[in-house]
Design an enzyme around this catalytic site. Sequence first.
Site, PDB file in Angstrom:
ATOM      1  N   ASP A  98       0.812  -1.222   0.000  1.00  0.00           N
ATOM      2  CA  ASP A  98       0.000   0.000   0.000  1.00  0.00           C
ATOM      3  C   ASP A  98       0.845   1.271   0.000  1.00  0.00           C
ATOM      4  O   ASP A  98       0.613   2.179   0.808  1.00  0.00           O
ATOM      5  CB  ASP A  98      -0.930   0.022   1.217  1.00  0.00           C
ATOM      6  N   GLU A 136     -11.168  -0.753  -3.073  1.00  0.00           N
ATOM      7  CA  GLU A 136     -10.442  -0.098  -1.976  1.00  0.00           C
ATOM      8  C   GLU A 136      -9.199   0.592  -2.520  1.00  0.00           C
ATOM      9  O   GLU A 136      -8.947   0.606  -3.731  1.00  0.00           O
ATOM     10  CB  GLU A 136     -10.046  -1.126  -0.917  1.00  0.00           C
TER      11      GLU A 136
END
Length: 504
Positions: A29, A196
């Site tokens: 991420d 997401e």
Amino acid sequence: MYSGVDAPAPVAPALVGYDRLVLPGDFPDPTITKIGDTYWASATSAEWGAVFPLFKSDDLVHWELVSHVFPGRLPSWCDSQFWAPELFYEGGKVYMYYTARKRGGVLCVAVASADRPEGPYTDHGPLVGEAAGSIDGFPVRDENGVLHLIWKNDGNSIGKPTPIWAQRIDEATLKLVGKRHELFRNDTPWEGTLVEGSALVRHNGYFYMFYAGNACCGKYCTYAEGVARSRNLLGPWEKYDRNPILTDNEVWKCPGHGTVTEKDGRWFLLHHAYHVNSHEFVGRQGLLSEFTWNEQGWPEFVNNSPQAAPLADVTLMNVTDNFAGDELGLTWQWPVTQQPPIEVTEGQLHLGASAARLGSIVAQRTYSATYTASVQVDTTTMGEGTFAGLGAVGDPYNALVLVAGDNMLQLWHVKMGKKQRLTEVLLEPCSTLGLRLECWGGSRYRFSYTLDGGLNWEPIRTDGFAINGTYLPPWDRGVRVGLIAQGEEGDVATFSQFKLRNQR
């Protein structure tokens, strides 16, 4: 004077290739932003401290770890799952939006700020935490300059859809105000149970949202990256009919969840993916992937997949730590809620022991599926009932560790918190003991020891050549090489000459 030979036409300089593995090891991420002439990046820490590493680079290719957002004590409101940091710079101030789990509660999106990108950071607590959990916060100004937070409702955790929300941020209080707006949710087959990892950029009159869909992590991941766009931040949003725009190839698996940046008019996504040869054992690694804008105004990646080459020479990521100076190096980690007492002096690491689970742990990321690690243990400083060890650590509940203590060596197999002693060897009196682990393919382990400084290594005998460590990695993290100190509070294990050697 003219010679009769035409001069060669000037050759345009070759474009620099930026498609690289820039954050090797377990860095999911990732986020990136430019402050002045310097690029800054961070990534998920999950259950390892120090929390949210901070890297800087002048060229997008070479990165230096300089500090952490939370280098020691955690914010008082949270205690785990430190995910999805997003750097945001405006007006001489740096903000880090991030996800963490409230103590005894739900996943929340929170924010910290600093006057300089390297910190120190002041935490301002959570902005939002819905009943299903709120994750993956991203700050962005709308077409009128009003600051909003974009985030994901973590509905997939309870078997429900995952809407992407937007809500205005009060810049004076750093709190959400007004009504929240749904931008879109998972409603196409490739997205599976979730969307997401939103990252927004404005280009040619549109807001573009890069986002990830499907299962992010582990052996059976199905992650990929998509994109949607809208003239106005609050919609209506149009998903690209050619999604996903970033998918698997023969080198990288499950790419997704990144942030966009620009250099010299060229566009890039810093995102994560698994290398197919090491996959969950090393974890999700940080890749820089260049994209262009097609005639319809949508982003496109070459072959719809990461073009980064694997590390040509994994020995570049070898680690040697002789514990010089008086502080532990920035690349060392520990379980996020169990920061151990540490002293570094005269070339030795003195690690305070703990009786909990494995004991105190400090660890290094691994960078390939095949590697060797070794360390020296000073047995003269160890009291009765104290154990010092070297091991492969998925987390404090799952590990393979060779420990020394009470005049013996023990090989511990820890799975789901249950410890089994595979074997033990009586230890001859010695002042310095060498411990070594070898790993092949991420999952097969062998341990050995030396009493003569490494001239001769004696293998620890077990059933079969190697021990199966397939169970070690958690669903969202890679395996670490850890130093262990187990014993009562006040006991100390002393280490020196740590080495981690990677092989292709």
